[in-house]
Design a protein around this motif. Structure first.
Motif, PDB file in Angstrom:
ATOM      1  N   ARG A 125     -14.270   8.097   0.177  1.00 14.63           N
ATOM      2  CA  ARG A 125     -13.033   8.369  -0.534  1.00 14.63           C
ATOM      3  C   ARG A 125     -12.042   9.059   0.413  1.00 14.63           C
ATOM      4  O   ARG A 125     -12.419   9.543   1.484  1.00 14.63           O
ATOM      5  CB  ARG A 125     -13.286   9.263  -1.748  1.00 14.63           C
ATOM      6  CG  ARG A 125     -14.309   8.726  -2.737  1.00 14.63           C
ATOM      7  CD  ARG A 125     -14.331   9.610  -3.991  1.00 14.63           C
ATOM      8  NE  ARG A 125     -14.517  11.018  -3.666  1.00 14.63           N
ATOM      9  CZ  ARG A 125     -15.695  11.625  -3.607  1.00 14.63           C
ATOM     10  NH1 ARG A 125     -16.814  10.933  -3.838  1.00 14.63           N
ATOM     11  NH2 ARG A 125     -15.783  12.921  -3.305  1.00 14.63           N
ATOM     12  N   LEU A 126     -10.792   9.112  -0.022  1.00 12.30           N
ATOM     13  CA  LEU A 126      -9.764   9.756   0.797  1.00 12.30           C
ATOM     14  C   LEU A 126     -10.123  11.200   1.134  1.00 12.30           C
ATOM     15  O   LEU A 126      -9.916  11.667   2.256  1.00 12.30           O
ATOM     16  CB  LEU A 126      -8.416   9.722   0.062  1.00 12.30           C
ATOM     17  CG  LEU A 126      -7.772   8.346  -0.139  1.00 12.30           C
ATOM     18  CD1 LEU A 126      -6.549   8.478  -1.032  1.00 12.30           C
ATOM     19  CD2 LEU A 126      -7.383   7.739   1.191  1.00 12.30           C
ATOM     20  N   TYR A 151      -8.492   4.053   9.407  1.00 10.02           N
ATOM     21  CA  TYR A 151      -8.540   4.145   7.945  1.00 10.02           C
ATOM     22  C   TYR A 151      -7.508   5.138   7.432  1.00 10.02           C
ATOM     23  O   TYR A 151      -6.774   4.865   6.470  1.00 10.02           O
ATOM     24  CB  TYR A 151      -9.945   4.561   7.507  1.00 10.02           C
ATOM     25  CG  TYR A 151     -10.047   5.010   6.060  1.00 10.02           C
ATOM     26  CD1 TYR A 151     -10.162   4.080   5.028  1.00 10.02           C
ATOM     27  CD2 TYR A 151     -10.020   6.365   5.729  1.00 10.02           C
ATOM     28  CE1 TYR A 151     -10.248   4.493   3.704  1.00 10.02           C
ATOM     29  CE2 TYR A 151     -10.111   6.788   4.407  1.00 10.02           C
ATOM     30  CZ  TYR A 151     -10.233   5.845   3.397  1.00 10.02           C
ATOM     31  OH  TYR A 151     -10.310   6.258   2.097  1.00 10.02           O
ATOM     32  N   MET A 152      -7.421   6.290   8.080  1.00 12.37           N
ATOM     33  CA  MET A 152      -6.476   7.317   7.649  1.00 12.37           C
ATOM     34  C   MET A 152      -5.036   6.857   7.866  1.00 12.37           C
ATOM     35  O   MET A 152      -4.165   7.065   7.012  1.00 12.37           O
ATOM     36  CB  MET A 152      -6.772   8.626   8.388  1.00 12.37           C
ATOM     37  CG  MET A 152      -8.147   9.204   8.038  1.00 12.37           C
ATOM     38  SD  MET A 152      -8.760  10.437   9.214  1.00 12.37           S
ATOM     39  CE  MET A 152      -8.012  11.930   8.583  1.00 12.37           C
ATOM     40  N   GLN A 154      -3.937   3.857   7.788  1.00 17.78           N
ATOM     41  CA  GLN A 154      -3.615   2.779   6.860  1.00 17.78           C
ATOM     42  C   GLN A 154      -3.553   3.243   5.412  1.00 17.78           C
ATOM     43  O   GLN A 154      -3.132   2.475   4.544  1.00 17.78           O
ATOM     44  CB  GLN A 154      -4.650   1.656   7.002  1.00 17.78           C
ATOM     45  CG  GLN A 154      -4.603   0.942   8.340  1.00 17.78           C
ATOM     46  CD  GLN A 154      -5.804   0.048   8.579  1.00 17.78           C
ATOM     47  OE1 GLN A 154      -6.667  -0.092   7.703  1.00 17.78           O
ATOM     48  NE2 GLN A 154      -5.874  -0.556   9.753  1.00 17.78           N
ATOM     49  N   ASN A 155      -3.960   4.461   5.130  1.00 17.97           N
ATOM     50  CA  ASN A 155      -4.008   4.949   3.749  1.00 17.97           C
ATOM     51  C   ASN A 155      -3.137   6.182   3.534  1.00 17.97           C
ATOM     52  O   ASN A 155      -3.386   6.974   2.631  1.00 17.97           O
ATOM     53  CB  ASN A 155      -5.456   5.251   3.350  1.00 17.97           C
ATOM     54  CG  ASN A 155      -6.251   3.991   3.074  1.00 17.97           C
ATOM     55  OD1 ASN A 155      -6.248   3.457   1.973  1.00 17.97           O
ATOM     56  ND2 ASN A 155      -6.934   3.500   4.099  1.00 17.97           N
ATOM     57  N   SER A 158      -1.613   6.142   0.039  1.00 16.93           N
ATOM     58  CA  SER A 158      -2.507   6.092  -1.117  1.00 16.93           C
ATOM     59  C   SER A 158      -2.297   7.289  -2.026  1.00 16.93           C
ATOM     60  O   SER A 158      -2.029   8.405  -1.567  1.00 16.93           O
ATOM     61  CB  SER A 158      -3.972   6.060  -0.655  1.00 16.93           C
ATOM     62  OG  SER A 158      -4.213   4.918   0.141  1.00 16.93           O
ATOM     63  N   SER A 160      -3.049  10.391  -4.158  1.00 13.41           N
ATOM     64  CA  SER A 160      -4.083  11.418  -4.049  1.00 13.41           C
ATOM     65  C   SER A 160      -3.546  12.726  -4.600  1.00 13.41           C
ATOM     66  O   SER A 160      -2.491  13.202  -4.187  1.00 13.41           O
ATOM     67  CB  SER A 160      -4.514  11.610  -2.593  1.00 13.41           C
ATOM     68  OG  SER A 160      -5.334  12.742  -2.445  1.00 13.41           O
ATOM     69  N   HIS A 164      -3.240  14.375   0.577  1.00 17.54           N
ATOM     70  CA  HIS A 164      -4.095  14.205   1.743  1.00 17.54           C
ATOM     71  C   HIS A 164      -3.338  14.091   3.057  1.00 17.54           C
ATOM     72  O   HIS A 164      -3.869  14.450   4.100  1.00 17.54           O
ATOM     73  CB  HIS A 164      -4.988  12.981   1.550  1.00 17.54           C
ATOM     74  CG  HIS A 164      -4.226  11.701   1.389  1.00 17.54           C
ATOM     75  ND1 HIS A 164      -3.590  11.353   0.222  1.00 17.54           N
ATOM     76  CD2 HIS A 164      -3.992  10.685   2.252  1.00 17.54           C
ATOM     77  CE1 HIS A 164      -3.007  10.180   0.369  1.00 17.54           C
ATOM     78  NE2 HIS A 164      -3.233   9.756   1.589  1.00 17.54           N
ATOM     79  N   GLN A 418       2.845   0.434  -1.448  1.00 16.32           N
ATOM     80  CA  GLN A 418       1.477   0.660  -0.998  1.00 16.32           C
ATOM     81  C   GLN A 418       0.765   1.507  -2.039  1.00 16.32           C
ATOM     82  O   GLN A 418       1.278   2.558  -2.438  1.00 16.32           O
ATOM     83  CB  GLN A 418       1.452   1.366   0.368  1.00 16.32           C
ATOM     84  CG  GLN A 418       2.010   0.520   1.495  1.00 16.32           C
ATOM     85  CD  GLN A 418       1.892   1.223   2.838  1.00 16.32           C
ATOM     86  OE1 GLN A 418       1.163   2.189   2.985  1.00 16.32           O
ATOM     87  NE2 GLN A 418       2.596   0.713   3.829  1.00 16.32           N
ATOM     88  N   GLN A 419      -0.399   1.012  -2.462  1.00 11.72           N
ATOM     89  CA  GLN A 419      -1.186   1.734  -3.453  1.00 11.72           C
ATOM     90  C   GLN A 419      -0.344   2.081  -4.683  1.00 11.72           C
ATOM     91  O   GLN A 419      -0.461   3.164  -5.253  1.00 11.72           O
ATOM     92  CB  GLN A 419      -1.762   3.008  -2.840  1.00 11.72           C
ATOM     93  CG  GLN A 419      -2.568   2.791  -1.570  1.00 11.72           C
ATOM     94  CD  GLN A 419      -3.834   2.004  -1.813  1.00 11.72           C
ATOM     95  OE1 GLN A 419      -4.425   2.087  -2.868  1.00 11.72           O
ATOM     96  NE2 GLN A 419      -4.242   1.212  -0.825  1.00 11.72           N
ATOM     97  N   ASP A 452       3.162  -7.592   3.623  1.00 14.79           N
ATOM     98  CA  ASP A 452       3.182  -6.135   3.469  1.00 14.79           C
ATOM     99  C   ASP A 452       4.605  -5.587   3.435  1.00 14.79           C
ATOM    100  O   ASP A 452       4.819  -4.430   3.066  1.00 14.79           O
ATOM    101  CB  ASP A 452       2.417  -5.475   4.623  1.00 14.79           C
ATOM    102  CG  ASP A 452       0.922  -5.729   4.539  1.00 14.79           C
ATOM    103  OD1 ASP A 452       0.446  -6.074   3.451  1.00 14.79           O
ATOM    104  OD2 ASP A 452       0.240  -5.584   5.569  1.00 14.79           O
TER     105      ASP A 452
END
Length: 477
Positions: A125-126, A151-152, A154-155, A158, A160, A164, A418-419, A452
């Motif tokens: 998870r984040l 990963y971080m 690209q997210n 997201s 949260s 984050h 995004q998200q 995107d």
């Protein structure tokens, strides 16, 4: 058993899965492939970890106070192959148990970490990314460390509740991960309006706060919005006087209209307490709004960032532009902006024409025809359409002679979803002397509605014009 395990691991670490369940061996020809059962092998390695078969080392993972403890039956060969740090620790141990002292967040995810060492994959998870990155860094698992950084990155957008991105920035700064730190800072800068209204804003450190305040590429509604966000941060965090003064002096008061400056002087509790620290900036800002900038320069040193606009989204500085089906054909739009940020120029307007083309060709690549309508032979072999790509051109309709020493930086903000949130994906800058952004949407395929860079098939732009008094200030990027 150890020899068999070594053989399994050697095969697993040197094969790369291809589509259709085939695996190409390193150094083999293109058509040389074998049947792959690597997924089954991963499952057996995971079972080996879970059941502890033939284990030769016990890992005791605990916090410094010993309140949280986890035990794992592991295999020295696997740990040594995956982590040079663990390999060294295993060589130097004097018992069958290896004690690893970790922070509570790292203890909580250590099971996922050791599973990665056995299986080469993990789910997270984040809120687990930072702890996992700590472990990958500490134990020298470079592939995992790189994968977590990606990963971080690209997210960042997201959703949260913990905010984050700010936490990831602070972690990256402490860990010395300059790439992740820069990526987080850029995201926060381009989406500052949203950050100022979020739950993560009060948790911003003084170091990050100053890094943001110094930037000219902040995307937000206005300088007034930035001051109000800063004031909320100062009231909630109550830092030392030096921090307050440095932060207040980073505000570009000259970009705030005089009526709002008067209101802040009267109503702001922070300015009421620290007005002496910024009195010179406020005085210069009022002078800037009341006199001609060229006249002001004769008496004051105005070669500073106080007079450089940021990327403001209010109507005085530009316009939003949503282009439906952007791959279809050329579009254009006209809008007006204030000539300059000074109150002296408040009533003066510049009209701008903006052209967007999904497949525009530069003049040098456009086909030329002779009187008979035949393409020139020198161009007949040129792949003209292959060079076409999205373009945006911004030109003023007003004569440049009327600009009186003002130049313009043109900025195009591209937002995407995004998200589930609309966030700034990219910011393109180019100067008055250039009509178009040379790298605008380079390598972006607008034919794909799932791109995107599109939101429900539409391209979301915001065109910003930043007036700069070129004879007065040296622009710093």
């Amino acid at each position: 058993m150890t020899c068999v395990l070594y053989l399994l691991l050697t095969i697993w670490l040197h094969i790369r899965p291809l589509s259709g369940g085939l695996v190409k061996l390193e150094g083999e020809l293109e058509n040389s492939a074998v049947i792959s059962h690597s997924q089954g092998l991963m499952g057996r390695l995971e079972t080996l970890l879970l059941q502890g078969n033939s284990s030769d080392v016990s890992l005791r993972v605990e916090t410094a106070d010993g309140d949280e403890v986890k035990l794992f039956q592991a295999h020295s060969l696997v740990l040594s192959l995956q982590s040079p740090t663990l390999s060294q620790m295993l060589q130097n141990r004097n018992s069958s148990t290896l004690v690893l002292q970790e922070s509570a967040d790292c203890v909580a995810v250590f099971e996922k970490f050791i599973r990665y060492l056995y299986c080469g994959e993990l789910s997270l998870r984040l809120d687990q990314a930072t702890a996992m990155h700590k472990l990958a860094t500490k134990y020298g698992v470079s592939d995992l460390q790189q994968g977590l950084t990606e990963y971080m990155s690209q997210n960042l957008a997201s959703a949260s509740a913990s905010g984050h991105v700010v936490g990831w920035y602070e972690y990256a700064a402490a860990a010395g991960d300059m790439g992740l730190k820069a990526t987080c800072l850029q995201f926060l800068s381009w989406n500052l309006s949203s950050v100022l209204q979020s739950a993560q804003w009060p948790s911003v450190s003084a170091e990050l706060l100053m890094a943001l305040l110094r930037r000219s590429d902040l995307v937000l509604q206005s300088e007034l919005e930035l001051f109000e966000g800063l004031e909320a941060w100062l009231i909630q965090n109550d830092p030392d006087s030096l921090t307050v003064e440095n932060a207040l002096r980073a505000v570009r008061y000259a970009m705030i209209p005089p009526r709002e400056l008067f209101r802040l002087q009267r109503n702001s509790p922070i300015l009421g307490r620290y007005q002496e620290s910024v009195r010179d900036l406020l005085y210069l800002s009022f002078q800037f709004h009341s006199a001609s900038p060229l006249q002001l320069a004769k008496f004051f040193d105005v070669n500073c960032s106080l007079f450089v606009p940021r990327n403001y989204l209010t109507a005085s500085w530009g316009t939003p532009w949503v282009i439906n089906n952007p791959a279809r054909d050329d579009r254009s739009i006209s809008f007006q902006t204030q000539l300059g940020p000074s109150g002296h120029d408040e009533g003066k307007r510049v009209t701008w024409n903006t052209l967007f083309s999904p497949r525009w060709l530069p003049l040098s690549l456009r086909p030329m025809y002779n009187e008979q309508g035949t393409m020139h032979q020198s161009q007949a072999v040129q792949p003209a359409l292959g060079a076409a790509r999205p373009r945006i051109i911004i030109t003023p309709t007003t004569s440049s002679a009327e600009f009186a020493g003002i130049s313009f930086q043109k900025t195009v903000v591209v937002s995407t979803r995004q998200q589930g949130q609309l966030v700034v994906r990219h910011v393109y800058n180019f100067h008055q002397s250039t009509e178009e952004a040379g790298d605008f949407l380079a390598n972006v395929d607008l034919q794909q509605r799932t791109s995107d860079y599109l939101v429900d098939g539409s391209l979301h732009l915001h065109v910003i014009i930043k007036p700069l008094y070129q004879t007065l200030i040296a622009i710093k990027k």
